[in-house]
Design a protein around this motif. Structure first.
Motif, PDB file in Angstrom:
ATOM      1  N   THR A 345       0.805  -1.230   0.000  1.00 43.46           N
ATOM      2  CA  THR A 345       0.000   0.000   0.000  1.00 43.46           C
ATOM      3  C   THR A 345       0.841   1.284   0.000  1.00 43.46           C
ATOM      4  OG1 THR A 345      -0.170   0.024   2.427  1.00 43.46           O
ATOM      5  CG2 THR A 345      -1.877  -1.166   1.215  1.00 43.46           C
ATOM      6  N   LEU A 346       1.956   1.312   0.718  1.00 49.29           N
ATOM      7  CA  LEU A 346       2.762   2.526   0.787  1.00 49.29           C
ATOM      8  C   LEU A 346       3.558   2.786  -0.478  1.00 49.29           C
ATOM      9  CD1 LEU A 346       4.025   2.449   4.481  1.00 49.29           C
ATOM     10  CD2 LEU A 346       2.350   4.003   3.472  1.00 49.29           C
ATOM     11  N   SER A 347       3.579   1.845  -1.403  1.00 53.55           N
ATOM     12  CA  SER A 347       4.191   2.099  -2.707  1.00 53.55           C
ATOM     13  C   SER A 347       3.288   2.987  -3.564  1.00 53.55           C
ATOM     14  CB  SER A 347       4.474   0.777  -3.435  1.00 53.55           C
ATOM     15  OG  SER A 347       3.291   0.005  -3.542  1.00 53.55           O
ATOM     16  N   ASP A 348       2.053   3.222  -3.104  1.00 49.67           N
ATOM     17  CA  ASP A 348       1.120   4.117  -3.788  1.00 49.67           C
ATOM     18  C   ASP A 348       1.416   5.562  -3.354  1.00 49.67           C
ATOM     19  OD1 ASP A 348      -0.987   5.626  -4.748  1.00 49.67           O
ATOM     20  OD2 ASP A 348      -2.530   4.172  -4.193  1.00 49.67           O
ATOM     21  N   PRO A 349       1.832   6.430  -4.274  1.00 48.19           N
ATOM     22  CA  PRO A 349       2.151   7.826  -3.916  1.00 48.19           C
ATOM     23  C   PRO A 349       0.979   8.565  -3.285  1.00 48.19           C
ATOM     24  CG  PRO A 349       2.967   7.307  -6.114  1.00 48.19           C
ATOM     25  CD  PRO A 349       2.104   6.155  -5.700  1.00 48.19           C
ATOM     26  N   ALA A 350      -0.264   8.194  -3.661  1.00 46.36           N
ATOM     27  CA  ALA A 350      -1.435   8.865  -3.098  1.00 46.36           C
ATOM     28  C   ALA A 350      -1.559   8.599  -1.605  1.00 46.36           C
ATOM     29  CB  ALA A 350      -2.698   8.400  -3.824  1.00 46.36           C
ATOM     30  N   VAL A 351      -1.245   7.391  -1.182  1.00 45.80           N
ATOM     31  CA  VAL A 351      -1.317   7.051   0.241  1.00 45.80           C
ATOM     32  C   VAL A 351      -0.260   7.831   1.019  1.00 45.80           C
ATOM     33  CG1 VAL A 351      -1.126   5.194   1.927  1.00 45.80           C
ATOM     34  CG2 VAL A 351      -2.250   4.762  -0.259  1.00 45.80           C
ATOM     35  N   ARG A 352       0.936   7.905   0.471  1.00 42.54           N
ATOM     36  CA  ARG A 352       2.011   8.640   1.152  1.00 42.54           C
ATOM     37  C   ARG A 352       1.672  10.131   1.245  1.00 42.54           C
ATOM     38  NH1 ARG A 352       5.282   5.677  -2.570  1.00 42.54           N
ATOM     39  NH2 ARG A 352       6.040   7.620  -3.511  1.00 42.54           N
ATOM     40  N   ARG A 353       1.080  10.658   0.174  1.00 38.65           N
ATOM     41  CA  ARG A 353       0.697  12.074   0.179  1.00 38.65           C
ATOM     42  C   ARG A 353      -0.376  12.340   1.238  1.00 38.65           C
ATOM     43  NH1 ARG A 353      -2.548  15.106  -4.637  1.00 38.65           N
ATOM     44  NH2 ARG A 353      -2.469  17.240  -3.799  1.00 38.65           N
ATOM     45  N   ALA A 354      -1.312  11.433   1.345  1.00 38.66           N
ATOM     46  CA  ALA A 354      -2.375  11.591   2.345  1.00 38.66           C
ATOM     47  C   ALA A 354      -1.807  11.541   3.755  1.00 38.66           C
ATOM     48  CB  ALA A 354      -3.426  10.504   2.154  1.00 38.66           C
ATOM     49  N   LEU A 355      -0.898  10.624   4.008  1.00 36.67           N
ATOM     50  CA  LEU A 355      -0.294  10.523   5.333  1.00 36.67           C
ATOM     51  C   LEU A 355       0.435  11.810   5.711  1.00 36.67           C
ATOM     52  CD1 LEU A 355       0.979   6.835   5.250  1.00 36.67           C
ATOM     53  CD2 LEU A 355      -0.535   7.809   6.981  1.00 36.67           C
ATOM     54  N   ASN A 356       1.094  12.428   4.754  1.00 37.61           N
ATOM     55  CA  ASN A 356       1.800  13.676   5.033  1.00 37.61           C
ATOM     56  C   ASN A 356       0.835  14.785   5.457  1.00 37.61           C
ATOM     57  OD1 ASN A 356       4.234  15.212   5.145  1.00 37.61           O
ATOM     58  ND2 ASN A 356       3.711  16.165   3.189  1.00 37.61           N
ATOM     59  N   LEU A 357      -0.390  14.753   4.917  1.00 32.12           N
ATOM     60  CA  LEU A 357      -1.397  15.756   5.270  1.00 32.12           C
ATOM     61  C   LEU A 357      -2.050  15.490   6.621  1.00 32.12           C
ATOM     62  CD1 LEU A 357      -3.086  16.127   1.771  1.00 32.12           C
ATOM     63  CD2 LEU A 357      -1.886  17.948   3.006  1.00 32.12           C
ATOM     64  N   LEU A 358      -1.774  14.322   7.193  1.00 27.56           N
ATOM     65  CA  LEU A 358      -2.398  13.941   8.457  1.00 27.56           C
ATOM     66  C   LEU A 358      -1.488  14.188   9.662  1.00 27.56           C
ATOM     67  CD1 LEU A 358      -4.073  10.662   7.172  1.00 27.56           C
ATOM     68  CD2 LEU A 358      -5.237  12.785   7.821  1.00 27.56           C
ATOM     69  N   ILE A 359      -0.440  14.975   9.447  1.00 25.77           N
ATOM     70  CA  ILE A 359       0.498  15.308  10.523  1.00 25.77           C
ATOM     71  C   ILE A 359       0.291  16.761  10.931  1.00 25.77           C
ATOM     72  CG2 ILE A 359       2.911  15.489  11.207  1.00 25.77           C
ATOM     73  CD1 ILE A 359       3.545  13.395   9.050  1.00 25.77           C
ATOM     74  N   ASP A 360      -0.122  16.977  12.160  1.00 26.42           N
ATOM     75  CA  ASP A 360      -0.337  18.329  12.677  1.00 26.42           C
ATOM     76  C   ASP A 360       0.965  18.838  13.299  1.00 26.42           C
ATOM     77  OD1 ASP A 360      -1.209  20.689  13.727  1.00 26.42           O
ATOM     78  OD2 ASP A 360      -2.976  19.857  14.739  1.00 26.42           O
ATOM     79  N   ARG A 361       1.849  19.329  12.449  1.00 28.60           N
ATOM     80  CA  ARG A 361       3.172  19.760  12.902  1.00 28.60           C
ATOM     81  C   ARG A 361       3.097  20.932  13.882  1.00 28.60           C
ATOM     82  NH1 ARG A 361       3.389  17.754   7.801  1.00 28.60           N
ATOM     83  NH2 ARG A 361       5.243  16.594   7.124  1.00 28.60           N
ATOM     84  N   GLU A 362       2.169  21.846  13.630  1.00 28.73           N
ATOM     85  CA  GLU A 362       2.048  23.006  14.517  1.00 28.73           C
ATOM     86  C   GLU A 362       1.695  22.568  15.940  1.00 28.73           C
ATOM     87  OE1 GLU A 362       2.809  25.962  13.740  1.00 28.73           O
ATOM     88  OE2 GLU A 362       2.786  26.060  11.555  1.00 28.73           O
ATOM     89  N   ALA A 363       0.789  21.610  16.056  1.00 26.95           N
ATOM     90  CA  ALA A 363       0.404  21.127  17.383  1.00 26.95           C
ATOM     91  C   ALA A 363       1.561  20.402  18.056  1.00 26.95           C
ATOM     92  CB  ALA A 363      -0.807  20.197  17.272  1.00 26.95           C
ATOM     93  N   ILE A 364       2.320  19.624  17.278  1.00 24.33           N
ATOM     94  CA  ILE A 364       3.463  18.889  17.826  1.00 24.33           C
ATOM     95  C   ILE A 364       4.498  19.866  18.368  1.00 24.33           C
ATOM     96  CG2 ILE A 364       5.401  17.380  17.233  1.00 24.33           C
ATOM     97  CD1 ILE A 364       3.468  16.037  15.191  1.00 24.33           C
TER      98      ILE A 364
END
Length: 595
Positions: A345-364
């Motif tokens: 599944t992680l070989s799919d660029p769309a999945v990796r792109r979605a995961l990157n959008l699910l990180i709340d860096r400001e909150a961290i």
């Protein structure tokens, strides 16, 4: 500021009417970083400083014990096997390089008599060679003289692929020749703009030929010196209990006048970052606590105890996540996460792109790291001329859901997205540490909103960061779907730091998982840009090439940068510690003293 103004300031530094520090501050005011300003002076043959800490003791010894807490306990003392920072910190107490990096990015001579420049004949005009003149009168801890033979041996030792050293990348493509007992010549295959890699900093520590000569290549792991070092450093080995305690005593024959100040060193490992911080800031039981991965609010409360302070040192470290595009659950040729395999599944660029959008860096940053880190989308952040202006981050659960839906990942009855029988279910590992577990929890919660199930795994730091080829839980094995840790940029120039993005550094069974490319992912364009940067003498063009390497991995969402990390240390009141963000914590340990 134009070129003529800069040249005028350089002339003032040469004539002694302007200090190096003032020059660097002036450059910083117009946007030129300290490491770059230091390189400008070096290129114009302005002598480097001898030290960065104003050392006051008038004699060696008399300082009593120095007690350091390093909660990620070291497990070995050979710097060329020291894959984790914890082992580099411990090794550097005994072994020394020809030169190291101070906090301003200046190159400081150690076992070298001077830093090579064009004026002193050390740097060739064509960028093809460097001559290092060695300090004379230096002895190993057993009394044997340090000579050019030790430097040449260290090169051959690290360059030998059978040694399986983590430093191999710095030595395998050069030739080192002995000029005389106190000079060596490093010859490069191509013009090399960044020549200060071999024999410099963490990768540059010199080994005694008479102790390691019989243990090169396939015998390298059998050397007694891996656990009982004989070096040239300010302290001599006394005792080592891997994963627990390291003891050393003052070297009475140290080659730096009036150093070291302390009579003994105790490096205590184990425990956790919170207890380490408490032992310095609140109780004063220890003098220095390393790598305080503790929520900033907790540190602020501890500082009110009055026994110590927290010091934040700017550095090139990056807290980041790697996504695994290989299959960590299927064994091929005796190893999982084999580069020949493909993640379902992680070989799919769309999945990796979605995961990157699910990180709340400001909150961290806001709720966990505070002063200890700055949210970022770039793998390289310091010095600033090497940071991408193109890479941006965002936290957007709705966008992540849209991307997954359009890529055909449909929400199942169990709330987990799937396609072609494969579900978006992942094991996410990191080292055992409160801020990292809290970061994992924040990411897991966001992923649930997008139909991605995350199983959290934490591994004891002494295991996670070890170089034990037989342990499946080390970060270089990467036997999971995603993992998080801090990568330390060991020098102001990011060339060597970015070798974890090239195909020839892929970690695997053959190199005992010491290859720098832990992700196993590679791109021909990144490889080409990296190779071109290694021989590009124009600093602007070279920076653009290295930025391209960074952008390739970040835009493909193989690397998900979280925070540009500062070095966070706890220092007891009265201790003067010289910490550099471009070298290991103990890089200048001999200059530490108690005021």
């Amino acid at each position: 500021m134009d070129e003529n103004q800069i040249r005028s300031l350089i002339a003032e530094v040469k004539h002694g009417t302007l200090s190096r520090r003032s020059f660097i501050r002036t450059m910083a005011a117009v946007g030129i970083t300290a490491p770059v300003a230091g390189q400008i002076l070096a290129w114009n043959d302005v002598a480097m400083a001898d030290a960065t800490l104003a050392y006051k003791p008038a004699k060696a010894g008399g300082g009593g014990p120095l007690k350091i807490l390093i909660w990620q306990a070291p497990t070995l003392l050979n710097p060329h096997f020291a894959l984790g920072t914890k082992d580099q910190v411990a090794s550097r107490i005994f072994f020394e390089p020809l030169a190291g990096w101070d906090k301003e990015g200046n190159l400081i001579a150690c076992l070298a008599a001077e830093v090579p420049t064009k004026a002193n004949g050390g740097l060739s005009a064509d960028g093809m060679s460097v001559i290092w003149k060695l300090k004379q009168g230096v002895t190993w801890h057993d009394g044997k003289p340090f000579t050019a033979d030790d430097v040449v041996f260290t090169w051959s030792y690290a360059a030998d692929l059978a040694t399986a050293a983590y430093t191999t990348g710095s030595y395998k493509d050069i030739i080192v020749e002995k000029i005389d007992d106190h000079a060596v010549k490093v010859i490069f295959k191509n013009p090399t703009p960044f020549w200060a890699d071999p024999f410099v900093g963490p990768v540059g520590q010199i080994l005694p030929k008479h102790h390691f000569g019989d243990y090169a290549g396939a015998k390298s792991r059998d050397a007694p010196g891996n656990l009982k070092p004989v070096g040239t450093g300010p302290y001599k080995f006394v005792e080592f209990k891997p994963g627990d305690l390291l003891k050393a005593e003052r070297n009475p024959d140290y080659h730096v006048k009036n150093q070291p100040h302390f009579d003994t060193i105790e490096l205590k490992g184990g425990g956790d970052a919170v207890s380490a911080a408490r032992a310095v800031l609140q109780t004063g039981e220890y003098d220095y606590a390393w790598n305080l991965l503790v929520e900033d609010e907790v540190l602020k409360r501890m500082e009110t105890g009055g026994k110590g302070r927290v010091e934040f040192t700017p550095a090139g470290g990056i807290e980041f996540i790697i996504l695994n595009t290989t299959d960590p659950w299927t064994e091929v040729d005796g190893e999982r996460s084999n580069a020949k395999t493909k993640h379902p599944t992680l070989s799919d660029p769309a999945v990796r792109r979605a995961l990157n959008l699910l990180i709340d860096r400001e909150a961290i940053q806001k709720f966990i790291y505070g002063r200890g880190g700055i949210a970022t989308a770039s793998f390289v952040n310091q010095p600033s001329q090497f940071k991408s202006s193109k890479l941006k981050y965002a936290f957007n659960v709705d966008k992540a859901n849209q991307i997954l839906e359009e890529a055909g990942w449909k929400m199942g009855a169990d709330g987990i997205r799937e396609k072609d029988g494969n579900k978006l279910k992942y094991v996410f590992q990191t080292s055992t540490n409160a801020p990292r577990q809290k970061t994992q929890a924040i990411i897991k919660q966001a992923c649930q909103k997008a139909g991605i199930e995350i199983e959290l795994k934490s591994v004891v730091a002494s295991v996670f960061f070890s170089s034990d080829a037989g342990n499946p839980d080390t970060y270089t094995k990467f036997y999971c779907d995603m993992e998080m840790y801090n990568a330390t940029q060991p020098q102001p120039d990011p060339e060597r730091f970015l070798n974890q993005c090239v195909s020839w550094e892929i970690a695997n069974k053959d190199n005992k998982w010491l290859g720098r490319n832990v992700s196993r992912w590679s791109d021909p364009e990144a490889d080409k840009a990296y190779k071109d940067a290694q021989k590009e003498l124009d600093p602007v063009k070279r920076a653009a090439l290295l930025i391209k390497v960074d952008e390739t991995f970040c835009e493909a969402n193989i690397f998900l940068p979280l925070l540009s990390r500062n070095i966070v240390g706890g220092v007891v009141n009265g201790l003067m510690a010289d910490i550099s963000g471009w070298d290991v914590t103990t890089w200048n340990l001999g200059a530490w003293y108690r005021s």
